[in-house]
Design a protein around this motif. Sequence first.
Motif, PDB file in Angstrom:
ATOM      1  N   VAL A 124      -4.825   6.540  -6.311  1.00 38.02           N
ATOM      2  CA  VAL A 124      -4.475   5.926  -7.595  1.00 38.02           C
ATOM      3  C   VAL A 124      -5.408   6.421  -8.691  1.00 38.02           C
ATOM      4  O   VAL A 124      -4.956   6.869  -9.759  1.00 38.02           O
ATOM      5  CB  VAL A 124      -4.537   4.382  -7.507  1.00 38.02           C
ATOM      6  CG1 VAL A 124      -4.451   3.754  -8.905  1.00 38.02           C
ATOM      7  CG2 VAL A 124      -3.415   3.852  -6.629  1.00 38.02           C
TER       8      VAL A 124
ATOM      9  N   SER B 234      -6.048   0.554   1.885  1.00 35.36           N
ATOM     10  CA  SER B 234      -6.289   0.331   0.461  1.00 35.36           C
ATOM     11  C   SER B 234      -7.360   1.240  -0.134  1.00 35.36           C
ATOM     12  O   SER B 234      -7.246   1.666  -1.283  1.00 35.36           O
ATOM     13  CB  SER B 234      -6.682  -1.130   0.215  1.00 35.36           C
ATOM     14  OG  SER B 234      -5.679  -1.997   0.684  1.00 35.36           O
TER      15      SER B 234
ATOM     16  N   PHE C 170      -2.926  -0.559 -14.358  1.00 40.79           N
ATOM     17  CA  PHE C 170      -2.686  -0.957 -12.968  1.00 40.79           C
ATOM     18  C   PHE C 170      -3.931  -0.720 -12.135  1.00 40.79           C
ATOM     19  O   PHE C 170      -4.350  -1.587 -11.348  1.00 40.79           O
ATOM     20  CB  PHE C 170      -1.516  -0.168 -12.395  1.00 40.79           C
ATOM     21  CG  PHE C 170      -1.273  -0.423 -10.923  1.00 40.79           C
ATOM     22  CD1 PHE C 170      -0.494  -1.489 -10.508  1.00 40.79           C
ATOM     23  CD2 PHE C 170      -1.825   0.402  -9.959  1.00 40.79           C
ATOM     24  CE1 PHE C 170      -0.272  -1.733  -9.156  1.00 40.79           C
ATOM     25  CE2 PHE C 170      -1.618   0.174  -8.605  1.00 40.79           C
ATOM     26  CZ  PHE C 170      -0.838  -0.893  -8.199  1.00 40.79           C
TER      27      PHE C 170
ATOM     28  N   ASN D 222       0.819  -1.209   0.000  1.00 43.85           N
ATOM     29  CA  ASN D 222       0.000   0.000   0.000  1.00 43.85           C
ATOM     30  C   ASN D 222       0.856   1.263   0.000  1.00 43.85           C
ATOM     31  O   ASN D 222       0.552   2.236  -0.705  1.00 43.85           O
ATOM     32  CB  ASN D 222      -0.934   0.013   1.216  1.00 43.85           C
ATOM     33  CG  ASN D 222      -2.238  -0.703   0.946  1.00 43.85           C
ATOM     34  OD1 ASN D 222      -2.629  -0.896  -0.195  1.00 43.85           O
ATOM     35  ND2 ASN D 222      -2.912  -1.121   2.005  1.00 43.85           N
TER      36      ASN D 222
ATOM     37  N   THR E 211       2.601   1.892  -3.350  1.00 44.11           N
ATOM     38  CA  THR E 211       1.599   2.406  -4.289  1.00 44.11           C
ATOM     39  C   THR E 211       1.326   3.881  -4.024  1.00 44.11           C
ATOM     40  O   THR E 211       1.275   4.702  -4.960  1.00 44.11           O
ATOM     41  CB  THR E 211       0.293   1.602  -4.172  1.00 44.11           C
ATOM     42  OG1 THR E 211       0.562   0.216  -4.398  1.00 44.11           O
ATOM     43  CG2 THR E 211      -0.737   2.077  -5.195  1.00 44.11           C
TER      44      THR E 211
ATOM     45  N   TYR F 263      -6.083  -3.684 -10.414  1.00 43.14           N
ATOM     46  CA  TYR F 263      -6.163  -3.643  -8.955  1.00 43.14           C
ATOM     47  C   TYR F 263      -7.611  -3.837  -8.517  1.00 43.14           C
ATOM     48  O   TYR F 263      -7.915  -4.605  -7.598  1.00 43.14           O
ATOM     49  CB  TYR F 263      -5.625  -2.294  -8.471  1.00 43.14           C
ATOM     50  CG  TYR F 263      -5.270  -2.205  -7.010  1.00 43.14           C
ATOM     51  CD1 TYR F 263      -5.750  -3.105  -6.062  1.00 43.14           C
ATOM     52  CD2 TYR F 263      -4.447  -1.187  -6.559  1.00 43.14           C
ATOM     53  CE1 TYR F 263      -5.410  -2.997  -4.726  1.00 43.14           C
ATOM     54  CE2 TYR F 263      -4.104  -1.061  -5.219  1.00 43.14           C
ATOM     55  CZ  TYR F 263      -4.601  -1.975  -4.314  1.00 43.14           C
ATOM     56  OH  TYR F 263      -4.276  -1.859  -2.994  1.00 43.14           O
TER      57      TYR F 263
END
Length: 210
Positions: free
Chosen positions: A120, A113, A141, A62, A65, A145
């Motif tokens: 993200v 997340s 991605f 996490n 990312t 995900y």
Amino acid sequence: MGLEFVVFIIIGINALVSFKGFNDMAFFRKYEFHVGSIRAGDQVRMFTSAFLHADLQHLIFNMITLYFFGPTVVYYLGTLGFVMVYLISLVAGNLLTLYFHKNDYSYRAIGASGAVMGIVFSSILLNPHATINYFIPAYLFGIFYLLYSIYGMRAKNDNIGHTAHFGGAIGGYAVTLARMPELFYTETIYVIILAVPIIILFIMAKMGKL
């Protein structure tokens, strides 16, 4: 002080809280997402659970990312915009989780997340042509995900809040478009592409496939 400073602050908070949870099970149980406790009035878990992680691997994934995608959001939306996306995505992720599991009083989950997924999606909308390691399109991605999250929601074989990924994605998607509505016109195709997995989720939920 660089633009990314706020990203490192969030990473640091996640690391401190998570390591406390790794070494103190009473602390972990007190602040994790637990439907029974939340419905009994312990609402703080809706927030604190997003800073706990299942293990070091979960935390590192996490935070890496967040490290890769966070600076883009800070660059385009500023520090306040980044914090807004992060916190709204965090709350949206846990609200969606509570909605899906409201009658499962034993359901537990943890992880950043949802908030990270919001970052993200925001980053991809703001800079859809970005790549990871110079060759992986960032938008792919994000989509994969979420597809992995659908698998996790169906498998129900870990303590990771997969449902929160979707709520977070919706939060990041909505906040970013609200702050920069011109993206509807300048990046129309990516606005549509990123909406697809979210729509799939709700179709599956409506059909009882989750």
